[in-house]
Design a protein around this motif. Structure first.
Motif, PDB file in Angstrom:
ATOM      1  N   TYR A   1      -3.199   3.989  -2.500  1.00  0.00           N
ATOM      2  CA  TYR A   1      -3.197   3.029  -3.602  1.00  0.00           C
ATOM      3  C   TYR A   1      -2.609   1.706  -3.141  1.00  0.00           C
ATOM      4  O   TYR A   1      -1.682   1.685  -2.326  1.00  0.00           O
ATOM      5  N   ASP A   2      -3.124   0.617  -3.705  1.00  0.00           N
ATOM      6  CA  ASP A   2      -2.469  -0.679  -3.620  1.00  0.00           C
ATOM      7  C   ASP A   2      -1.859  -0.932  -4.983  1.00  0.00           C
ATOM      8  O   ASP A   2      -2.481  -0.634  -6.016  1.00  0.00           O
ATOM      9  N   GLY A   3      -0.640  -1.444  -4.992  1.00  0.00           N
ATOM     10  CA  GLY A   3       0.007  -1.700  -6.267  1.00  0.00           C
ATOM     11  C   GLY A   3       1.267  -2.515  -6.100  1.00  0.00           C
ATOM     12  O   GLY A   3       1.802  -2.619  -4.994  1.00  0.00           O
TER      13      GLY A   3
ATOM     14  N   CYS B   1      -3.486  10.368  -1.716  1.00  0.00           N
ATOM     15  CA  CYS B   1      -4.240   9.247  -2.269  1.00  0.00           C
ATOM     16  C   CYS B   1      -3.642   7.922  -1.814  1.00  0.00           C
ATOM     17  O   CYS B   1      -2.422   7.753  -1.825  1.00  0.00           O
TER      18      CYS B   1
ATOM     19  N   ASN C   1      -5.608   2.294 -14.272  1.00  0.00           N
ATOM     20  CA  ASN C   1      -4.823   1.739 -13.173  1.00  0.00           C
ATOM     21  C   ASN C   1      -4.847   0.217 -13.195  1.00  0.00           C
ATOM     22  O   ASN C   1      -3.821  -0.438 -12.984  1.00  0.00           O
TER      23      ASN C   1
ATOM     24  N   VAL D   1      -9.653   4.486 -12.869  1.00  0.00           N
ATOM     25  CA  VAL D   1      -9.693   3.132 -12.318  1.00  0.00           C
ATOM     26  C   VAL D   1      -9.346   2.101 -13.396  1.00  0.00           C
ATOM     27  O   VAL D   1      -8.576   1.171 -13.156  1.00  0.00           O
TER      28      VAL D   1
ATOM     29  N   VAL E   1      -2.793  -1.732 -10.423  1.00  0.00           N
ATOM     30  CA  VAL E   1      -2.849  -0.669  -9.410  1.00  0.00           C
ATOM     31  C   VAL E   1      -4.316  -0.427  -9.042  1.00  0.00           C
ATOM     32  O   VAL E   1      -5.170  -0.354  -9.923  1.00  0.00           O
ATOM     33  N   THR E   2      -4.591  -0.299  -7.737  1.00  0.00           N
ATOM     34  CA  THR E   2      -5.945  -0.039  -7.251  1.00  0.00           C
ATOM     35  C   THR E   2      -5.972   1.269  -6.467  1.00  0.00           C
ATOM     36  O   THR E   2      -5.234   1.426  -5.496  1.00  0.00           O
ATOM     37  N   TRP E   3      -6.826   2.182  -6.894  1.00  0.00           N
ATOM     38  CA  TRP E   3      -7.055   3.444  -6.174  1.00  0.00           C
ATOM     39  C   TRP E   3      -8.026   3.139  -5.050  1.00  0.00           C
ATOM     40  O   TRP E   3      -9.181   2.766  -5.280  1.00  0.00           O
TER      41      TRP E   3
ATOM     42  N   ILE F   1       2.693   2.576  -9.963  1.00  0.00           N
ATOM     43  CA  ILE F   1       1.816   3.678  -9.582  1.00  0.00           C
ATOM     44  C   ILE F   1       2.182   4.945 -10.342  1.00  0.00           C
ATOM     45  O   ILE F   1       1.320   5.672 -10.838  1.00  0.00           O
TER      46      ILE F   1
ATOM     47  N   SER G   1      -8.948   8.824  -1.633  1.00  0.00           N
ATOM     48  CA  SER G   1      -8.176  10.062  -1.681  1.00  0.00           C
ATOM     49  C   SER G   1      -8.711  11.066  -0.675  1.00  0.00           C
ATOM     50  O   SER G   1      -9.913  11.118  -0.413  1.00  0.00           O
TER      51      SER G   1
ATOM     52  N   ARG H   1       0.856  -1.190   0.000  1.00  0.00           N
ATOM     53  CA  ARG H   1       0.000   0.000   0.000  1.00  0.00           C
ATOM     54  C   ARG H   1       0.891   1.238   0.000  1.00  0.00           C
ATOM     55  O   ARG H   1       1.918   1.267   0.669  1.00  0.00           O
TER      56      ARG H   1
END
Length: 90
Positions: free
Chosen positions: A56-58, A54, A33, A30, A38-40, A64, A43, A3
């Motif tokens: 993010y998972d990635g 923001c 990404n 989305v 990558v997941t938003w 990212i 934010s 994260r």
């Protein structure tokens, strides 16, 4: 999946209308990404709308950053983060 917090600056302010058009802008981000894994997540926006923070998972900071470039979004800093839950200590 790691994260990250992504800090961004928008000198003119971030303006995403609360309309179907704004929803489509977010859906496009989305989708772009997702192509990079990558997941938003969420934010936070400053009161003056000039800065965002923001989550993010990635797979990596590079993924990212690449996603941000595809979406035309600035990146000031990417920091790997974890969760500190205050209720854990009860």
């Amino acid at each position: 999946m790691p994260r990250y917090m992504v800090e961004r600056t928008f000198p003119e302010g971030l303006h995403i209308p609360v309309t179907d058009e704004g929803a489509q802008v977010c859906l496009n981000v989305v989708g772009n990404n997702g192509e990079l894994g990558v997941t938003w997540v969420q934010s936070y926006v400053s009161d003056d709308k000039s800065r965002t923070y923001c989550i993010y998972d990635g797979p990596s900071p590079e993924a990212i950053r690449t996603a941000a470039q595809r979406n035309g979004l600035p990146v000031n800093r990417i920091t790997r983060v974890g969760v500190l839950d205050p209720y854990f200590y009860r």
